[in-house]
Design an enzyme around this catalytic site. Structure first.
Site, PDB file in Angstrom:
ATOM      1  NE  ARG A  63      11.334  42.515  57.271  1.00  0.00           N
ATOM      2  CZ  ARG A  63      11.425  43.761  56.790  1.00  0.00           C
ATOM      3  NH1 ARG A  63      11.492  43.977  55.485  1.00  0.00           N
ATOM      4  NH2 ARG A  63      11.478  44.787  57.605  1.00  0.00           N
TER       5      ARG A  63
ATOM      6  CG  HIS B  22       8.093  46.657  61.225  1.00  0.00           C
ATOM      7  ND1 HIS B  22       9.224  45.998  61.654  1.00  0.00           N
ATOM      8  CD2 HIS B  22       8.463  47.368  60.128  1.00  0.00           C
ATOM      9  CE1 HIS B  22      10.222  46.295  60.837  1.00  0.00           C
ATOM     10  NE2 HIS B  22       9.790  47.114  59.908  1.00  0.00           N
TER      11      HIS B  22
ATOM     12  CD  GLN C 242      10.080  51.551  60.841  1.00  0.00           C
ATOM     13  OE1 GLN C 242      10.756  50.833  60.122  1.00  0.00           O
ATOM     14  NE2 GLN C 242      10.326  52.842  60.986  1.00  0.00           N
TER      15      GLN C 242
ATOM     16  CG  ASP D  41       3.743  51.126  55.590  1.00  0.00           C
ATOM     17  OD1 ASP D  41       4.744  51.171  54.834  1.00  0.00           O
ATOM     18  OD2 ASP D  41       3.322  50.069  56.093  1.00  0.00           O
TER      19      ASP D  41
ATOM     20  CB  CYS E 158       8.160  52.379  58.286  1.00  0.00           C
ATOM     21  SG  CYS E 158       6.957  51.792  57.085  1.00  0.00           S
TER      22      CYS E 158
ATOM     23  NE  ARG F 163      13.694  49.918  61.965  1.00  0.00           N
ATOM     24  CZ  ARG F 163      13.421  48.906  61.113  1.00  0.00           C
ATOM     25  NH1 ARG F 163      13.207  49.148  59.848  1.00  0.00           N
ATOM     26  NH2 ARG F 163      13.291  47.673  61.543  1.00  0.00           N
TER      27      ARG F 163
HETATM   28  N1  NVA Z   1       3.684  47.567  55.487  1.00  0.00           N
HETATM   29  C1  NVA Z   1       4.965  47.363  54.843  1.00  0.00           C
HETATM   30  C2  NVA Z   1       6.065  47.805  55.746  1.00  0.00           C
HETATM   31  C3  NVA Z   1       7.422  47.731  55.145  1.00  0.00           C
HETATM   32  C4  NVA Z   1       8.497  48.127  56.116  1.00  0.00           C
HETATM   33  C5  NVA Z   1       5.099  45.893  54.451  1.00  0.00           C
HETATM   34  O1  NVA Z   1       4.759  45.036  55.282  1.00  0.00           O
HETATM   35  O2  NVA Z   1       5.548  45.616  53.349  1.00  0.00           O
HETATM   36  N1   CP Z   2      11.164  49.979  57.339  1.00  0.00           N
HETATM   37  C1   CP Z   2      11.611  48.760  57.000  1.00  0.00           C
HETATM   38  O1   CP Z   2      11.367  47.767  57.676  1.00  0.00           O
HETATM   39  O2   CP Z   2      12.358  48.729  55.858  1.00  0.00           O
HETATM   40  P1   CP Z   2      12.912  47.410  55.151  1.00  0.00           P
HETATM   41  O3   CP Z   2      11.711  46.662  54.590  1.00  0.00           O
HETATM   42  O4   CP Z   2      13.815  47.928  54.082  1.00  0.00           O
HETATM   43  O5   CP Z   2      13.631  46.582  56.155  1.00  0.00           O
END
Ligand code: NVA
Ligand code: CP
Length: 314
Positions: free
Chosen positions: A100, A127, A130, A224, A265, A293
């Site tokens: 990530r 993602h 997800q 989101d 998510c 997940r």
């Molecule tokens: N759009 C959000 C998703 C978190 C799972 C982010 O990138 O922070």
């Molecule tokens: N939905 C998701 O990716 O959650 P986290 O940021 O907690 O991993």
């Protein structure tokens, strides 16, 4: 296909295989408990995570392996070692790398230099894991026939909005993304790419600024956070003002199909992108979605390491 870098690299058949296996891992988490015996999977994150990290570590454990979690400040990568060298080193130890980070290009560089599968666990653009959990949850609610249904995302045109367009196009579904115009709309190149893909799969891509028409008769209303990890705090006030009418409240949910569900998510900010009534209400499936997940990351590890995923670009 060696890696899972972008949602629209998958074919519908790949997604169905992954979701079938994830459903098996939901019923029997230890069904493949020797698959990674004596092996490791490296999980590297430069952004925070609750679900993806814990789901990944649990998935590796259920496959009989050992997860090794490393933060950015624990790798020499943060002190100037190259992505290519890091990828080569990790490939010598582990069976897969889950990453990530911010730039999609960094994940692609890692994958190009790694001989093991690399799984994108979120970038500023994408993602994909997800998306697998989302569509397994959708399948559990509506079955495998996505025709004559409308799948709507509302809110910021961010990585999740782009992922929603991509998976909709892969699966030949009718997906709608409603965002404010301008800065917070999805990337036009992603819209063009997914429209082109949808033409070959029988899907429909609709990008709009009209949130009410987007939600009318929708089987899913998905949202989101408004401020994603890495978003500039300088934009906060302007962004939240622009997104106000995209908040998923009962008024929007009442426009959905009678069997319509609410998805997110997570993490959620009640009172911003969704009201507490909706996310904690009877149409919300967010806890099952979050549960998946683990099942879907477990399936992705299993099939990528075995080399079962064909990929659309092969
Ligand atoms: N759009 C959000 C998703 C978190 C799972 C982010 O990138 O922070
Ligand atoms: N939905 C998701 O990716 O959650 P986290 O940021 O907690 O991993």
């Amino acid at each position: 296909m060696k890696d899972l870098l972008r949602t629209d690299h998958l074919t519908r058949e790949d997604v169905e295989l992954l979701l079938d296996t994830a459903a098996r891992f939901a019923d029997a988490p230890l069904a493949e408990r020797s698959f990674l015996a004596n092996d490791t999977v490296v999980i590297h994150m430069t952004k925070p995570s609750t679900r993806t990290r814990l789901a990944s570590e649990t998935a590796v454990a259920h496959l009989g392996g050992t997860p090794i979690f490393v933060r950015a400040d624990e790798l020499q990568l943060g002190r100037g070692e190259t992505i290519a060298d890091t990828a080569r080193i990790i490939s010598g130890y582990a069976k897969a790398l889950i990453i990530r980070t911010f730039a999609q290009s960094d994940v692609e560089d890692l994958a190009a230099n790694a001989t093991i599968p690399v799984i994108n666990a979120l970038t500023d653009d994408e993602h994909p894991t997800q998306a697998l959990a989302d569509w397994l949850t959708i399948r559990e609610n509506f079955g495998n026939d996505f025709s004559n249904r409308k799948f709507t995302y509302v809110g910021d045109g961010n990585n999740m909005a782009q992922t929603w367009l991509e998976m909709g196009a892969v699966l030949g579904a009718h997906v709608v993304v409603a965002t404010p115009a301008g800065k917070w709309a999805p990337d036009t190149a992603v819209v063009a790419r997914t429209e082109e893909l949808a033409r070959t799969t029988g899907g429909t891509i609709e990008v709009t600024h009209d949130v009410k028409s987007a939600c009318r008769d929708a089987s899913v209303i998905y949202t989101d956070v408004w401020m994603s990890m890495g978003d500039s705090e300088a934009d906060r006030a302007e962004k939240i003002a622009a997104l106000g009418e995209f908040s998923v409240t009962d008024a929007l949910m009442n426009l959905a199909a009678s069997d319509g569900i609410f998805m997110h998510c997570l993490p959620a900010h009640r009172g911003e992108e969704v009201s507490a009534d909706v996310i904690d209400g009877p149409r919300s499936v967010v806890w099952r979605e979050a549960y998946h997940r683990r099942t879907t990351i477990q399936a992705a590890l299993f099939h990528l390491i075995r080399g079962d995923i064909k990929g659309r670009l092969a």
